[in-house]
Design a protein around this motif. Structure first.
Motif: not given
Length: 181
Positions: A7, A37, A167
């Protein structure tokens, strides 16, 4: 098979030009994206055994917004992950405790993106691989399945890209859904 979740921290603020890079906070969009997320990870059943998080303000803040959706996942905030390149990230992952089947690594580009590309080495869905190669944007998450028995075996080409979510992929048409974040 082991799993690695990579991430990249969410979008950070550049509002204070006197602020050191290490201390930059998230901006409004970054906070919203991190919450989205986290919700996505929970909905997908992603449950890493541990989260390794760079000690920079923006990575810690990203984790803090995701963590409520992954409640109970232990975390290690590590200085060595700040500005780490793919080699240093690989070295850190190779030292993981063997009882950990999955790890979430929250870090920075270019290290995160390059690590993902090296590990998957063209293994996975061609469309996802093309997105990954094009850009690993802020707040994006790569899920990589690893064909290894021990973390010490981690090397280039031993992974398969299982998912790559940005995103913008999680944006909803409904402002009501976003207001609940």
């Amino acid at each position: 098979m082991r799993k690695l979740f990579l991430l990249r921290h969410a979008k950070s603020s550049w509002d204070d030009p006197s602020s050191e890079d290490f201390d930059r906070p998230l901006n409004g969009r970054g906070r919203k994206d991190a919450k989205r997320m986290g919700r996505h990870m929970a909905e997908q059943g992603f449950r890493p055994g541990i989260a390794l998080v760079s000690a920079a303000a923006r990575t810690v803040a990203t984790w803090e917004l995701i963590e409520p959706h992954l409640e109970g996942v232990p975390v290690a905030i590590e200085e060595e992950l700040y500005e780490a390149g793919k080699s240093r990230l690989l070295d850190r992952l190779r030292r993981m405790d063997e009882h950990m089947d999955s790890v979430l690594l929250v870090g920075h580009n270019p290290g995160i993106g390059r690590l993902a590309e090296v590990l998957v080495d063209h293994h996975g869905d061609p469309a996802l691989l093309a997105e990954l190669a094009a850009k690993f944007p802020t707040g994006a998450l790569a899920e990589i399945g690893l064909d290894i028995g021990h973390w010490g075996e981690l090397e280039a080409g031993r992974g398969r890209l299982l998912s790559f979510v940005r995103p913008k992929d999680l944006e909803t048409a409904s402002p009501v859904a976003d207001s609940a974040l």
